[in-house]
Each structure stands twice: as structure tokens, then as C-alpha cells.
Design a protein around this motif. Structure first.
Motif, PDB file in Angstrom:
ATOM      1  N   SER A 177      -3.285   7.755  -3.807  1.00 34.31           N
ATOM      2  CA  SER A 177      -4.341   6.803  -3.468  1.00 34.31           C
ATOM      3  C   SER A 177      -3.861   5.355  -3.497  1.00 34.31           C
ATOM      4  O   SER A 177      -4.500   4.479  -2.933  1.00 34.31           O
ATOM      5  N   LYS A 178      -2.729   5.093  -4.102  1.00 35.90           N
ATOM      6  CA  LYS A 178      -2.200   3.731  -4.185  1.00 35.90           C
ATOM      7  C   LYS A 178      -1.094   3.450  -3.173  1.00 35.90           C
ATOM      8  O   LYS A 178      -0.493   2.387  -3.193  1.00 35.90           O
ATOM      9  N   ARG A 179      -0.795   4.404  -2.279  1.00 31.42           N
ATOM     10  CA  ARG A 179       0.293   4.190  -1.334  1.00 31.42           C
ATOM     11  C   ARG A 179      -0.142   3.423  -0.096  1.00 31.42           C
ATOM     12  O   ARG A 179       0.676   3.099   0.745  1.00 31.42           O
ATOM     13  N   GLY A 180      -1.418   3.181   0.084  1.00 27.16           N
ATOM     14  CA  GLY A 180      -1.889   2.415   1.227  1.00 27.16           C
ATOM     15  C   GLY A 180      -2.340   3.298   2.370  1.00 27.16           C
ATOM     16  O   GLY A 180      -2.647   4.472   2.203  1.00 27.16           O
ATOM     17  N   TYR A 181      -2.352   2.725   3.569  1.00 29.30           N
ATOM     18  CA  TYR A 181      -2.830   3.418   4.764  1.00 29.30           C
ATOM     19  C   TYR A 181      -1.910   4.569   5.115  1.00 29.30           C
ATOM     20  O   TYR A 181      -0.694   4.406   5.165  1.00 29.30           O
ATOM     21  N   HIS A 182      -2.492   5.718   5.363  1.00 29.11           N
ATOM     22  CA  HIS A 182      -1.723   6.910   5.737  1.00 29.11           C
ATOM     23  C   HIS A 182      -2.394   7.531   6.955  1.00 29.11           C
ATOM     24  O   HIS A 182      -3.464   8.132   6.842  1.00 29.11           O
TER      25      HIS A 182
END
Length: 80
Positions: A12-17
Motif C-alpha cells: 500500500s505504500k509503493r504508490g500507483y500500480h
């Protein structure tokens, strides 16, 4: 690295996927168009060839499919 810098992976903290979602209008992040070639695990834009993983492929485990086919049995009367 100190132990304070080592953290557990949090998606959830890796950004846009960007992923291809089935039964929705999917705009290509590369060109903005909506024509896709959909495979088993990836969808490829029909215009700029940007590839996105399928949202549904994350929910399916690694498995294989076996197919069993029955062949007709011919008697000697049909062979002649």
C-alpha cells in the motif's frame, strides 16, 4: 543499513500500480487509448504495446490444467 531502516514490504505504500481490470474501461497509461489484447497474465495495448498485469492473475495461484479426451471406439463393422 540500520535495523530501523529495514522494514517489511508494504504494497500500500509503493504508490500507483497500474493493472488491467476485467469488465472495466481500461485506459492505457502510455497513450490513453482503450484497445487491449488480453492474455492469461498480461494485457497489451493495441496501439503502443504497453503491457499491464491482469488484476485477476494476482488472485489465481500457479496451477496447471489437464484435459482428458475420449476417443470414439470403432467396431470392426465400421472399419470395413
Amino acid at each position: 543499513m540500520s535495523t530501523a531502516e529495514i522494514r517489511e514490504f508494504d504494497p500500500s505504500k509503493r504508490g500507483y500500480h497500474a493493472v488491467y481490470r476485467d469488465n472495466e474501461v481500461n485506459h492505457c497509461p502510455g497513450c490513453g487509448r482503450t484497445h487491449w489484447y488480453v492474455g492469461r497474465t498480461l494485457a497489451e495495448c493495441g496501439f503502443c504495446a504497453t503491457a499491464l498485469p491482469l488484476m485477476e492473475s494476482w488472485h489465481q495461484g500457479a496451477m496447471f490444467t489437464t484435459m482428458q479426451r475420449t476417443r470414439p471406439v470403432f467396431t470392426s463393422a465400421h472399419a470395413a
